[in-house]
Design a protein around this motif. Structure first.
Motif, short mmCIF file in Angstrom:
data_model
loop_
_atom_site.label_atom_id
_atom_site.label_comp_id
_atom_site.label_asym_id
_atom_site.label_seq_id
_atom_site.Cartn_x
_atom_site.Cartn_y
_atom_site.Cartn_z
N THR A 138 1.05 -1.43 0.08
CA THR A 138 0.23 0.28 0.27
C THR A 138 0.63 0.55 0.04
O THR A 138 1.98 1.19 0.45
CB THR A 138 -1.01 0.57 1.18
OG1 THR A 138 -0.07 0.02 1.96
CG2 THR A 138 -1.66 -0.79 1.05
N THR A 140 0.65 3.35 2.71
CA THR A 140 0.92 4.19 3.31
C THR A 140 1.66 3.23 4.07
O THR A 140 2.63 3.67 4.65
CB THR A 140 -0.42 3.66 4.40
OG1 THR A 140 -1.49 3.97 4.58
CG2 THR A 140 -0.05 3.77 5.93
N PRO A 157 2.72 10.76 0.50
CA PRO A 157 1.22 10.83 -0.69
C PRO A 157 1.14 11.68 -1.28
O PRO A 157 1.13 12.58 -1.50
CB PRO A 157 0.81 10.87 0.84
CG PRO A 157 1.69 11.24 1.76
CD PRO A 157 2.80 10.95 1.44
N ASN A 163 -7.10 14.10 1.02
CA ASN A 163 -6.30 12.92 2.13
C ASN A 163 -6.35 13.81 2.59
O ASN A 163 -5.24 12.85 3.66
CB ASN A 163 -4.58 12.98 1.31
CG ASN A 163 -4.43 12.05 -0.04
OD1 ASN A 163 -5.75 11.45 0.03
ND2 ASN A 163 -3.80 11.95 -1.00
N TRP A 166 -6.57 10.90 6.14
CA TRP A 166 -4.97 9.86 5.61
C TRP A 166 -3.98 10.93 6.70
O TRP A 166 -3.38 10.12 7.03
CB TRP A 166 -4.53 9.77 4.53
CG TRP A 166 -3.28 8.67 4.27
CD1 TRP A 166 -3.11 7.44 3.56
CD2 TRP A 166 -2.06 9.48 4.58
NE1 TRP A 166 -1.64 7.19 3.97
CE2 TRP A 166 -1.66 7.75 3.91
CE3 TRP A 166 -1.31 9.99 4.39
CZ2 TRP A 166 0.41 7.93 4.20
CZ3 TRP A 166 -0.08 10.37 4.71
CH2 TRP A 166 0.32 9.23 5.01
N LYS A 169 -5.13 10.17 10.33
CA LYS A 169 -4.89 8.91 10.55
C LYS A 169 -3.51 8.49 10.89
O LYS A 169 -3.15 7.66 11.55
CB LYS A 169 -5.76 8.02 9.99
CG LYS A 169 -6.04 6.51 10.41
CD LYS A 169 -6.94 5.89 9.08
CE LYS A 169 -6.42 4.14 8.89
NZ LYS A 169 -7.54 3.72 7.71
N ASN A 170 -2.71 9.11 9.68
CA ASN A 170 -1.29 8.87 10.51
C ASN A 170 -0.29 9.81 10.56
O ASN A 170 0.89 10.29 9.54
CB ASN A 170 -0.82 7.98 8.29
CG ASN A 170 -1.75 7.38 8.25
OD1 ASN A 170 -1.06 5.87 8.14
ND2 ASN A 170 -2.43 7.15 7.43
#
Length: 189
Positions: A138, A140, A157, A163, A166, A169-170
Motif C-alpha cells: 500500500t 501507506t 502521499p 487526503n 489520511w 490517521k497517519n
C-alpha cells in the motif's frame, strides 16, 4: 533540454482521450537536483499551465518548506508528472494519469537531468512506476518505509485536500517523514 521540453509541450500522443485536449505541463532544467514526480495536472493546472498551481501545490510547498520562488526555480526543482495532461474526471476524482506519458518521456528527461540527487515520488502511480517490486503493498506502507528508498527516492502521499483524513490517521507522517524531507530539501537547494 529546451528542444525536449518543446517536444513534450507539443505532444499529442493521447489527444483522443483527453476531455479538455492536450496541454502538457512540465518544468525541468539540467541543473535541477530535485525531481518531483506527481500524478497528472488537475483542471486548475490545465487552465494555468503552471505545475502544482492549486491547493495541492500549496500543501506540497508547505511540506517541502520552500518558497514559491524556489519551488518554481527549474534549476532547483524539475517537475515531471506521470501524465502530462489533465486525464479527465472519474467517479471519485480525476482519472489516473495516462499511461503513455512516462514511458514516452521520462527516460529522455532523466538523460538530461545529470545533477539529480533526490526524486520525490508523490502518490501510488509514481511509486509503483519507479519502485516497482520494491514498493510495499500500500501507499501507506511505502511512505512509512521511506528510509528503504533513500537517498535516491522519497515516497510521499498526494498533498491533495482530499487526503486530509489520511494525514489525520497517519500522524507519524508529519512527525517522522516531513523533518527528513525538509532537511534533505534544505541541503539540496
Amino acid at each position: 533540454m529546451e528542444q525536449l521540453l518543446q517536444n513534450i509541450k507539443q505532444c499529442r500522443i493521447c489527444d483522443a482521450h483527453l476531455p479538455l485536449g492536450p496541454r502538457p505541463v512540465v518544468s525541468a532544467h539540467p541543473d535541477a537536483k530535485i525531481v518531483i514526480i506527481g500524478q497528472a495536472p488537475g483542471t486548475k493546472v490545465h487552465a494555468s499551465g503552471i505545475p502544482w498551481d492549486d491547493p495541492s501545490g500549496n500543501q506540497l510547498r508547505k511540506w517541502l518548506n520552500v518558497s514559491v520562488e524556489d519551488f518554481y526555480d527549474a534549476t532547483k526543482f524539475a517537475i515531471i508528472p506521470m501524465g502530462f495532461c489533465y486525464p479527465g474526471k472519474g467517479k471519485s476524482g480525476d482519472l489516473p494519469p495516462r499511461k503513455e506519458c512516462a514511458p514516452e518521456w521520462h527516460e529522455l528527461l532523466f538523460d538530461e537531468l545529470k545533477q539529480v540527487e533526490l526524486i520525490l515520488l508523490i502518490g501510488a502511480y509514481a511509486q509503483k512506476y519507479y519502485l516497482g517490486k520494491l514498493a510495499k503493498k500500500t501507499l501507506t506502507e511505502t511512505v512509512k518505509n521511506y528510509n528503504d528508498y533513500l537517498p535516491r527516492f522519497l515516497p510521499l502521499p498526494h498533498p491533495s485536500p482530499r487526503n486530509r483524513f489520511w494525514l489525520i490517521k497517519n500522524k507519524w507522517f508529519e512527525v517522522e517523514v516531513l523533518p527528513t524531507l525538509q532537511a534533505r530539501i534544505k541541503k539540496l537547494i
